[in-house]
Design an enzyme around this catalytic site. Structure first.
Site, PDB file in Angstrom:
ATOM      1  N   GLY A 288      41.384   1.306 -56.871  1.00 43.88           N
ATOM      2  CA  GLY A 288      42.184   1.531 -58.065  1.00 43.88           C
ATOM      3  C   GLY A 288      42.534   2.991 -58.217  1.00 43.88           C
ATOM      4  O   GLY A 288      42.222   3.816 -57.359  1.00 43.88           O
ATOM      5  N   GLN A 289      43.208   3.312 -59.314  1.00 44.15           N
ATOM      6  CA  GLN A 289      43.576   4.693 -59.603  1.00 44.15           C
ATOM      7  C   GLN A 289      43.259   4.997 -61.058  1.00 44.15           C
ATOM      8  O   GLN A 289      43.024   4.108 -61.870  1.00 44.15           O
ATOM      9  CB  GLN A 289      45.043   4.933 -59.300  1.00 44.15           C
ATOM     10  CG  GLN A 289      46.025   4.201 -60.191  1.00 44.15           C
ATOM     11  CD  GLN A 289      47.453   4.314 -59.681  1.00 44.15           C
ATOM     12  OE1 GLN A 289      47.714   4.211 -58.484  1.00 44.15           O
ATOM     13  NE2 GLN A 289      48.402   4.537 -60.584  1.00 44.15           N
ATOM     14  N   VAL A 290      43.258   6.297 -61.379  1.00 43.27           N
ATOM     15  CA  VAL A 290      42.777   6.752 -62.689  1.00 43.27           C
ATOM     16  C   VAL A 290      43.864   7.519 -63.430  1.00 43.27           C
ATOM     17  O   VAL A 290      44.569   8.343 -62.834  1.00 43.27           O
ATOM     18  CB  VAL A 290      41.528   7.649 -62.532  1.00 43.27           C
ATOM     19  CG1 VAL A 290      41.027   8.112 -63.884  1.00 43.27           C
ATOM     20  CG2 VAL A 290      40.427   6.891 -61.808  1.00 43.27           C
TER      21      VAL A 290
ATOM     22  N   ASP B 132      26.939   4.562 -52.496  1.00 45.17           N
ATOM     23  CA  ASP B 132      28.050   5.258 -51.857  1.00 45.17           C
ATOM     24  C   ASP B 132      27.947   6.758 -52.113  1.00 45.17           C
ATOM     25  O   ASP B 132      28.792   7.333 -52.798  1.00 45.17           O
ATOM     26  CB  ASP B 132      29.379   4.713 -52.391  1.00 45.17           C
ATOM     27  CG  ASP B 132      30.575   5.204 -51.582  1.00 45.17           C
ATOM     28  OD1 ASP B 132      30.363   5.797 -50.515  1.00 45.17           O
ATOM     29  OD2 ASP B 132      31.710   4.998 -52.021  1.00 45.17           O
TER      30      ASP B 132
ATOM     31  N   ALA C  17      44.011  10.438 -59.889  1.00 51.72           N
ATOM     32  CA  ALA C  17      43.280  10.087 -58.683  1.00 51.72           C
ATOM     33  C   ALA C  17      43.709   8.710 -58.221  1.00 51.72           C
ATOM     34  O   ALA C  17      44.014   7.850 -59.035  1.00 51.72           O
ATOM     35  CB  ALA C  17      41.768  10.106 -58.944  1.00 51.72           C
ATOM     36  N   ALA C  18      43.751   8.521 -56.905  1.00 49.84           N
ATOM     37  CA  ALA C  18      44.086   7.219 -56.333  1.00 49.84           C
ATOM     38  C   ALA C  18      43.198   6.998 -55.125  1.00 49.84           C
ATOM     39  O   ALA C  18      43.017   7.892 -54.311  1.00 49.84           O
ATOM     40  CB  ALA C  18      45.563   7.168 -55.929  1.00 49.84           C
ATOM     41  N   ALA C  19      42.621   5.805 -55.035  1.00 56.45           N
ATOM     42  CA  ALA C  19      41.699   5.534 -53.930  1.00 56.45           C
ATOM     43  C   ALA C  19      41.853   4.107 -53.463  1.00 56.45           C
ATOM     44  O   ALA C  19      42.911   3.508 -53.623  1.00 56.45           O
ATOM     45  CB  ALA C  19      40.268   5.855 -54.346  1.00 56.45           C
ATOM     46  N   SER C  20      40.789   3.536 -52.893  1.00 59.51           N
ATOM     47  CA  SER C  20      40.908   2.275 -52.176  1.00 59.51           C
ATOM     48  C   SER C  20      40.995   1.057 -53.076  1.00 59.51           C
ATOM     49  O   SER C  20      41.577   0.052 -52.701  1.00 59.51           O
ATOM     50  CB  SER C  20      39.706   2.112 -51.237  1.00 59.51           C
ATOM     51  OG  SER C  20      38.499   2.232 -51.976  1.00 59.51           O
TER      52      SER C  20
END
Length: 480
Positions: free
Chosen positions: A158-160, A309, A153-156
């Site tokens: 960080g990523q996992v 959120d 996963a990649a987002a605003s």
């Protein structure tokens, strides 16, 4: 080293599928001036699109003008989404939040912003590994039994990555999710927050007259906290401890020995996501909606806190009816006085239907100017829309239309009452929670007697259980 598991994993809000292009350190850690320049370029592109469209519309028929408007909306939306998707940090986060807030946004804008949930470029493998090694102080081969360099996963922020550790306490191998913060994203957020009014620009495309100042200011504070993974770990652990043994709420346990300010490691959870839930039978969607509703308001009224959120990417669903709640980077803790005010407003509006008492409370809370020249019954009627779903002891169905109506009503500045209304900081966050929750439940078309469900959670009622989930919760509470 690499390992793969064929299951759906979530470990951060707005979790996204990974795309092929990767960002290196130079793109992730842009200077304030550089990021401002990108915003200026984006503004120029959008302005150019509007100017071009206006010129072409001068000689167009009515039908052609409508077509040009639609083309302009799509092009503008794509320009904004493309730019935010590359920037990382607060602006992308704000874009993600706007993207699922309301179907009432222009459809092209909403669709383009939704890409921010599914096309966030990850950082390069070498950069991710070097960040983990720098934070944890050892080579990756010494830290983990296995570490998958391909992010899940990649987002605003960080990523996992999936990994296997040897548990420091039990000595047993354990599957974990390792969230790695993008290098320089904390500085990027500081820069972005100076330009965070872009969120207001996005919302104003759908809601004329909106003044989003209070909402944006409160979100700025929470986003500044979100880059502190140590704070997030503490919040996540508090929720995990509070809901330990709960029949339907799951919170992944944090592994503190593998967590720092920029790396957060927690147990790896398998399940299915929001998109699959929407394909399940309505009974399963009803169940999931009730579980999410209970988590929101039990956390608010009984724990005094909530993750601000509400987002489809923050949930994993399981065939046994449980729900895993993810991402505790945006947590707001409320004071006893704030909680008392929230509860008294609900009691006056939804239970007692007492407009005079409700007006007294909202004036005292700073939401309405004392002595404003507006009718008291109209004040009650204006605010009552927010309590429609819990005002009557009857089964009801959440709909997208209702969620959209609430959003438009929230941002309507044309009402005479709204001219005298303000939004205290605590209520900005509560409204953010409500709007996100209403949108999710509306998408599920969740059905149930939400007045009775809410009555179990309201401290001023504290009613007994009225559903199988409520009965299971009551048994859990008796064991705590």
């Amino acid at each position: 080293m690499k390992w793969r598991i064929p299951l759906a994993i979530g470990a951060l809000g707005a979790a996204t599928v990974v795309v092929s292009r990767r960002l290196d350190a130079s793109e992730l850690g842009q200077s304030w001036a550089g990021r401002n320049a990108r915003l200026a370029r984006m503004g120029a592109k959008v302005g150019g699109t509007y100017a071009s469209t206006a010129a072409r519309k001068t000689f167009a028929s009515a039908d052609r003008r409508e077509e040009l408007n639609r083309e302009r909306e799509f092009k503008t939306a794509q320009q904004v989404a493309d730019e935010l998707g590359q920037m990382k940090g607060a602006l992308m986060k704000l874009g993600q939040m706007a993207s699922y807030l309301d179907d009432g946004l222009p459809e092209p804008m909403r669709m383009a912003l939704a890409q921010l949930q599914s096309n966030a470029p990850p950082m390069s493998t070498d950069l991710a590994i070097s960040t983990v090694e720098a934070e944890l102080g050892k080579p990756i081969s010494e830290l983990f039994v296995e570490f998958d360099p391909e992010p899940i996963a990649a987002a605003s922020i960080g990523q996992v990555h999936r990994a296997i550790i040897k548990d420091p306490k039990s000595g047993q191998e354990r599957a974990v999710a390792v969230k790695v913060q993008y290098p320089g994203v904390d500085q990027a957020i500081v820069s972005d927050l100076k330009n965070a009014d872009l969120l207001g620009v996005l919302l104003q495309q759908g809601f004329n007259g909106l003044d989003p100042t209070e909402m944006v200011d409160e979100i700025k504070i929470r986003l500044a906290e979100e880059v502190d993974y140590e704070l997030e770990a503490r919040n996540q652990q508090k929720f995990a401890e509070y809901y330990a043994g709960h029949p339907y709420f799951r919170i992944p346990a944090v592994v503190p020995e593998f967590s720092t300010r920029r790396v957060l490691t927690s147990e790896l959870v398998e399940g299915f996501g929001w998109a699959e839930l929407l394909t399940r039978p309505q009974a399963e969607r009803d169940h999931a909606g009730e579980v999410i509703f209970r988590f929101v308001f039990r956390s608010l009224y009984r724990m005094g806190a909530f993750n601000g959120d509400p987002h489809p990417g923050n949930y994993l669903f399981h065939d046994d009816g449980t729900v895993t709640f993810l991402d505790f980077g945006l947590v707001k803790h409320f004071t006893h006085d704030e909680l008392d005010t929230f509860a008294s407003m609900v009691e006056a509006a939804a239970v007692k239907h007492d407009a005079a008492e409700f007006r007294r409370i909202v004036e005292e809370a700073g939401m309405l100017r004392p002595g404003a020249p507006v009718d008291t019954d109209e004040v009650g009627e204006y605010f009552s829309l927010f309590y429609d779903t819990v005002a009557n002891d009857a089964e009801m169905t959440w709909t997208r239309e209702y969620a959209n109506k609430i959003v438009r009503h929230t941002f309507d500045r044309d009402s005479p009452i709204s001219q005298y209304a303000t939004v205290p900081r605590a209520f900005v966050f509560i409204q953010r929670i409500n709007l996100g929750l209403y949108a999710l439940l509306g998408e599920l078309n969740a059905t149930g007697n939400y007045r009775r469900i809410a009555s179990e959670l309201w401290p001023f009622v504290d009613a007994g259980p009225d559903s199988p989930i409520g009965e299971a919760e009551t048994a859990w509470l008796a064991r705590r």
